[in-house]
Design a protein around this motif. Structure first.
Motif, mmCIF file in Angstrom:
data_model
loop_
_atom_site.group_PDB
_atom_site.id
_atom_site.type_symbol
_atom_site.label_atom_id
_atom_site.label_comp_id
_atom_site.label_asym_id
_atom_site.label_seq_id
_atom_site.Cartn_x
_atom_site.Cartn_y
_atom_site.Cartn_z
ATOM 1 N N LYS A 1 0.826 -1.205 0.000
ATOM 2 C CA LYS A 1 0.000 0.000 0.000
ATOM 3 C C LYS A 1 0.863 1.258 0.000
ATOM 4 N N ARG A 2 1.945 1.241 0.779
ATOM 5 C CA ARG A 2 2.799 2.428 0.849
ATOM 6 C C ARG A 2 3.624 2.624 -0.424
ATOM 7 N N VAL A 3 3.961 1.545 -1.107
ATOM 8 C CA VAL A 3 4.631 1.672 -2.408
ATOM 9 C C VAL A 3 3.706 2.347 -3.412
ATOM 10 N N LEU A 4 2.444 1.923 -3.421
ATOM 11 C CA LEU A 4 1.470 2.522 -4.340
ATOM 12 C C LEU A 4 1.244 3.997 -4.005
ATOM 13 N N GLN A 5 1.210 4.313 -2.733
ATOM 14 C CA GLN A 5 1.037 5.710 -2.322
ATOM 15 C C GLN A 5 2.206 6.570 -2.793
ATOM 16 N N ALA A 6 3.416 6.044 -2.648
ATOM 17 C CA ALA A 6 4.601 6.799 -3.067
ATOM 18 C C ALA A 6 4.632 6.996 -4.585
ATOM 19 N N ALA A 7 4.200 5.974 -5.333
ATOM 20 C CA ALA A 7 4.159 6.104 -6.797
ATOM 21 C C ALA A 7 3.144 7.167 -7.210
ATOM 22 N N LYS A 8 2.004 7.182 -6.525
ATOM 23 C CA LYS A 8 0.987 8.191 -6.825
ATOM 24 C C LYS A 8 1.480 9.586 -6.472
ATOM 25 N N LYS A 9 2.167 9.686 -5.370
ATOM 26 C CA LYS A 9 2.711 10.970 -4.931
ATOM 27 C C LYS A 9 3.733 11.506 -5.936
ATOM 28 N N ALA A 10 4.495 10.600 -6.557
ATOM 29 C CA ALA A 10 5.502 10.993 -7.544
ATOM 30 C C ALA A 10 4.903 11.210 -8.930
ATOM 31 N N ASN A 11 3.560 11.184 -9.010
ATOM 32 C CA ASN A 11 2.853 11.385 -10.285
ATOM 33 C C ASN A 11 3.280 10.349 -11.329
ATOM 34 N N LEU A 12 3.411 9.104 -10.906
ATOM 35 C CA LEU A 12 3.821 8.020 -11.801
ATOM 36 C C LEU A 12 2.709 6.997 -11.981
ATOM 37 N N THR A 13 1.479 7.474 -11.851
ATOM 38 C CA THR A 13 0.336 6.588 -12.083
ATOM 39 C C THR A 13 0.372 6.057 -13.518
ATOM 40 N N GLY A 14 0.314 4.751 -13.662
ATOM 41 C CA GLY A 14 0.332 4.132 -14.986
ATOM 42 C C GLY A 14 1.714 3.782 -15.494
ATOM 43 N N HIS A 15 2.763 4.245 -14.792
ATOM 44 C CA HIS A 15 4.118 3.933 -15.270
ATOM 45 C C HIS A 15 4.544 2.523 -14.872
ATOM 46 N N PHE A 16 4.399 2.216 -13.592
ATOM 47 C CA PHE A 16 4.869 0.915 -13.116
ATOM 48 C C PHE A 16 3.846 -0.177 -13.411
ATOM 49 N N LEU A 17 4.356 -1.335 -13.784
ATOM 50 C CA LEU A 17 3.528 -2.500 -14.079
ATOM 51 C C LEU A 17 3.860 -3.563 -13.032
ATOM 52 N N PHE A 18 3.001 -3.683 -12.036
ATOM 53 C CA PHE A 18 3.303 -4.537 -10.900
ATOM 54 C C PHE A 18 2.909 -5.985 -11.177
ATOM 55 N N VAL A 19 3.770 -6.888 -10.716
ATOM 56 C CA VAL A 19 3.456 -8.312 -10.680
ATOM 57 C C VAL A 19 3.577 -8.719 -9.217
ATOM 58 N N GLY A 20 2.438 -8.930 -8.587
ATOM 59 C CA GLY A 20 2.423 -9.147 -7.148
ATOM 60 C C GLY A 20 2.314 -10.610 -6.766
ATOM 61 N N SER A 21 2.909 -10.934 -5.640
ATOM 62 C CA SER A 21 2.874 -12.309 -5.131
ATOM 63 C C SER A 21 1.550 -12.550 -4.415
ATOM 64 N N ASP A 22 1.458 -13.704 -3.768
ATOM 65 C CA ASP A 22 0.193 -14.070 -3.124
ATOM 66 C C ASP A 22 -0.122 -13.199 -1.915
ATOM 67 N N SER A 23 0.858 -12.465 -1.398
ATOM 68 C CA SER A 23 0.556 -11.555 -0.289
ATOM 69 C C SER A 23 -0.311 -10.397 -0.781
ATOM 70 N N TRP A 24 -0.272 -10.118 -2.067
ATOM 71 C CA TRP A 24 -1.172 -9.139 -2.690
ATOM 72 C C TRP A 24 -2.440 -9.862 -3.134
ATOM 73 N N GLY A 25 -2.234 -10.911 -3.925
ATOM 74 C CA GLY A 25 -3.355 -11.753 -4.340
ATOM 75 C C GLY A 25 -4.493 -10.952 -4.932
ATOM 76 N N SER A 26 -5.664 -11.118 -4.355
ATOM 77 C CA SER A 26 -6.845 -10.393 -4.842
ATOM 78 C C SER A 26 -7.426 -9.530 -3.734
#
Length: 900
Positions: free
Chosen positions: A297-322
């Motif tokens: 959650k904090r990684v996503l917040q930092a990316a949004k704060k840096a105005n990088l919405t849509g730049h990073f393409l995340f591949v998350g493990s099962d700790s993210w899941g659904s």
């Protein structure tokens, strides 16, 4: 617990007479850093859920999140904590009510809260081993002298849990010492597959090594070769990334741009620095993330704060899941994220069970009241808890799913399967050890942990979702994953969409994938983009996925993706430079402008020469023809004819016969012409030189002699040509170097005869010698009266011919570097030869033909004179000419005197 009992009787805990086995006591103090005395000082007993039963199972759940510094526990975790805990209670209810599974045996439980912290979980889990600590309390006495009353602690035969891998590793190290089997429902760290270190550990979820393999397959399927990794500090994150890195190295074709670890206790601004580091390699848009929910959650917040919405393409493990909680309020940044989750299904029976729970019917769950407050955003009145007027009061009439949002947590299925695996193992053990007995027999009291482990590893049954539950020799479950993508655009309900699955191999529906803005095209995450056609890869040292593209230039083609190589000499590269193709072969075509002009001149010359020959033959016995020296004239006209004829051999398509004719006739025509003219001028010169000395005519001036001399001169040329034939037989070649410009598209191979520029000049050199010699004699004979001979016309012919050939040399050799060299040189040579033949024809024979045809009255016999008369007349003429010159010279000398 023991300490409280003893302290209530005012008994000593660490007295010398109350003894643990020394090594256990040391282990307790050194590994745990905890003693019952310290817990007594805290004044609190570990909260736990106690379910009575014939056989007790332990349970470890992250009911609360990790607390801030100095506080072990934080806020309650509704899904990962309460849902999972209730799943164990639900499974126990189902097993205890099942007459076929463990009949007449009731399973109980002791369930503890790990607070998502490994050290705290270890402290809590000591409860499970109390019954296994052998102690001698014979010398222990209370203050009144009576022996203490110490209740026998419950014996836990197996543990369900824990959730986090770091917690499971810590607990497994203790449970292993006491031979207590452990089955985790969520721990996936590859480290736990080490059976030599964690022999009593099993899990119903596949290890991250399978998950890492699935993630590598996903990345490669999307065409990515340059990604970064993010890992939460701890066993789960670090071991997951390590497995991903190892598998990607073994698979090849995948490079890691950044491998960043998120500290366990991140400082302020830490996540902003992480995003900044990721942007140092901005081409690596793909980010593989093995992190806990809070860090995600904090990684996503930092990316949004840096105005990088849509730049990073995340591949998350099962700790993210659904999980929706991980991306709450950060949906735009998470859009397109591909996540993985062990294959699961929603358990309908659990939904019915959980949504029916209330404060009245679920008093066994000591944390349920806290969950109720958090879920319904209300406050209960509890002893010792001050009422908060800012929150509404709970009525107790609220209902889960009706008055609050409910979605079954993803690991509920695995918690149920873990409990059932333990129950099936106990059932098989009971059948073997207590056949025919009702309840727990003596052989299972106590339950042997090592034997139970063998039964656990042997279970094989269909789990709550209908999929098989089994373990391999390391206690790992088979790898079965669902693959999700978080989608927002063009979907009525934004959320996670199942786009594939992985069971030992990947099945991904790329058509179902959707990225930021609804784009269906898979974004790129590559260090270097593919090179264009005809470009080779120049690798960046140490980074096998990064390269610079360099064009294969000139006549190079792409041998492989890293190498440019030269095409064979007779080939040129394809337009896309992926291979070579034959170089086109050209020759001088009859329709070419370079051929039309020489051919036109040659045809005119041949017609004119033929006309002269026909005229001479027709008027063969007339005075003009006889006076011109019929024999040598026919020889000379033959040479002129051959000079014109050679143009057609020079332009014709080269073949062995054509090349032979070129060698033969190129110099022969000129040799015949100039040999005849040389013989004529030499005869005239010798006659008048001899006349100055005597009246005796010189030798070899008869027509026969003249022909013999001419043929001797011609034979030298023929001899040289035939020697050339013998030494180097004529053949054709294809010259690929002459027209090989920097741009291979204009490269051509030229079909030509094997005659170099040097051999061509040598072929003409003898004729040039004859021409120069003839010119010398023409100069020497210039004083002879033209009424007596052809010396002056021959002289004018030779002067003009020399000028033509002097112009020929710079044109011929000055075009040696031109791409049109062959055409220019062929045209220059043939035109020069035709012009020289035309000069000879025009100077020597056209005037005679003119007189013969148009002025036949002049073509009459004149008085025949003797050689002596001719010589005397020539001598007189010469003397008169000399005197005239002297007189003019004398007048020029005295005229200045007259003027005075």
């Amino acid at each position: 617990m023991i300490s409280e009992v003893l302290s209530s009787h005012q008994c000593s805990w660490f007295g010398t007479s109350y003894g643990y086995k020394p090594w256990l006591r040391l282990l307790w103090v050194l590994l745990v850093g905890f003693s019952p005395a310290s817990r007594a000082q805290q004044g609190t007993q570990p909260q736990s859920i106690k379910i009575e039963g014939d056989i007790t199972l332990g349970g470890l759940f992250p009911v609360h999140s990790r607390g801030p510094a100095g506080v072990p526990c934080g806020e309650i975790k509704r899904e990962k904590g309460i849902h999972r805990l209730e799943a164990m209670l639900y499974a126990l209810d189902q097993i205890n009510s099942d007459p076929e599974l463990l009949p007449n045996i009731t399973l109980g439980a002791r369930i503890l809260d790990t607070c998502s912290r490994d050290t705290y979980a270890l402290e809590q889990s000591l409860t499970f081993v109390q019954a296994l600590i052998q102690k001698d309390n014979s010398d222990v006495r209370c203050s009144n002298g009576e022996p203490p009353i110490i209740p026998k602690p419950e014996r836990v035969v197996g543990v369900i849990g824990a959730s986090g891998s770091s917690v499971s590793i810590m607990v497994a190290n203790v449970l292993r010492l006491f031979a207590i089997p452990q089955i985790s429902y969520a721990s996936t760290a590859p480290e736990l597959s080490d059976n030599s270190r964690y022999e009593f550990f099993s899990r119903v979820v596949p290890p991250d090594s399978y998950q890492a393999q699935a993630m590598v397959d996903i990345v490669k399927n999307m065409g990515w070769n340059y990604v970064s990794t993010l890992a939460s500090e701890g066993n789960y994150g670090e071991s997951g990334v390590d497995a991903f890195l190892q598998i990607s190295r073994e698979a090849g074709g995948l490079c890691i741009a950044q491998s960043i670890k998120i500290p366990r206790e991140p400082r302020p601004g830490e996540f902003d620095k992480i995003i900044k580091r990721l942007m140092e390699t901005s081409n690596a848009r793909g980010v593989i993330i093995f992190a806990n929910e809070d860090d995600i959650k904090r990684v996503l917040q930092a990316a949004k704060k840096a105005n990088l919405t849509g730049h990073f393409l995340f591949v998350g493990s099962d700790s993210w899941g659904s999980k929706n909680s991980a991306i709450e309020d950060q949906e735009e940044v998470a859009e397109g994220a591909v996540t993985i989750l062990p294959k699961r299904a929603s358990i309908d029976g659990f939904d019915q069970y959980f949504t029916s729970r209330s404060l009245e019917n679920n008093r066994r769950n000591i944390w349920f009241a806290e969950f109720w407050e958090d879920d319904f955003k209300c406050k209960l009145t509890r002893p010792g808890i001050k009422y908060d007027p800012g929150r509404r009061k709970c009525t107790g009439e609220e209902r889960i799913s009706r008055d609050s949002q409910y979605e079954q947590e993803g690991k509920v299925q695995f918690v149920i399967d873990a409990v059932y695996a333990m129950a099936h193992a106990l059932h098989s053990m009971h059948l073997d050890l207590c056949a025919g007995s009702m309840g727990v027999c003596e052989k299972m009291d106590p339950v042997d942990g090592r034997m139970l482990l063998q039964y656990i590893r042997s279970v094989n049954f269909n789990g709550s979702a209908g999929t098989g539950v089994m373990f391999n020799e390391n206690g790992d479950a088979p790898g079965r994953y669902d693959i999700f993508q978080y989608q927002m655009s063009n979907v009525s309900n934004p959320g996670y969409k199942n786009i594939g699955q992985w069971t030992n191999h990947l099945r991904l529906n790329s058509e179902e994938m959707q990225w930021s803005g609804g784009d269906r095209k898979i974004p790129e995450s590559v260090c270097s983009f593919p090179c264009e056609s005809g470009e080779r890869k120049k690798m960046v040292k140490g980074v096998p996925c990064c390269w610079h593209c360099e064009l294969c230039d000139g006549y190079q083609y792409l041998l492989d993706e890293f190498t440019c190589d030269m095409c064979p000499f007779d080939m040129r590269p394809l337009e896309n430079r992926t291979g070579c193709r034959p170089t086109p072969i050209i020759k001088l075509e009859w329709s070419s402008p370079w051929a039309i002009i020489p051919v036109f001149l040659a045809i005119l010359g041949i017609l004119a020469t033929t006309g002269v020959i026909v005229t001479f033959i027709r008027f063969n016995d007339t005075p003009i023809v006889r006076a011109s020296g019929r024999e040598l004239s026919y020889v000379l006209l033959t040479g002129i004819f051959l000079i014109y004829l050679i143009t057609f051999f020079m332009i014709a398509e080269p073949s062995v016969a054509i090349c032979a004719f070129r060698r033969l006739f190129l110099g022969l025509g000129m040799c015949i012409s100039y040999a005849a003219m040389l013989t004529k001028t030499n005869r005239i010169y010798r006659i008048f030189e001899q006349g100055k000395k005597s009246v005796t005519p010189p030798k070899f001036i008869s027509p026969t002699s003249q022909l013999i001399i001419t043929f001797i001169l011609i034979s030298v040329q023929l001899l040289a040509v035939f020697i050339w034939f013998g030494v180097m037989p004529p053949h054709t070649i294809i010259d690929y170097e002459e027209q090989k410009p920097p741009n291979p598209e204009f490269a051509r191979g030229i079909l030509k005869c094997d005659m170099s520029d040097l051999s061509l000049i040598l072929c003409l050199s003898y004729s040039i010698v004859l021409m120069i010699t003839c010119t010398v004699y023409a100069i020497k004979s210039r004083g002879v009266p033209e009424t007596f001979n052809e010396a002056k016309p021959i002289g004018f012919t030779m002067y003009t011919t020399c000028i033509i050939w002097l112009a020929f040399v710079p044109i011929f050799f000055g075009t040696a570097q031109s791409t049109e060299k062959m055409f220019i040189q062929t045209t220059t040579l043939t035109v020069s030869m035709s012009l020289s033949a035309t000069v000879s024809l025009g100077m020597l024979y056209i005037p005679k033909v003119y007189v013969i045809i148009f002025h036949p009255e002049q073509n009459v016999q004149k008085r025949k004179r003797s050689f002596k008369a001719v010589v005397q007349a020539a001598t007189v003429t010469t003397h008169l000419s000399l005197k005239s010159n002297d007189k003019q010279n004398g007048e020029s000398k005295v005229e200045p005197d007259r003027s005075q």
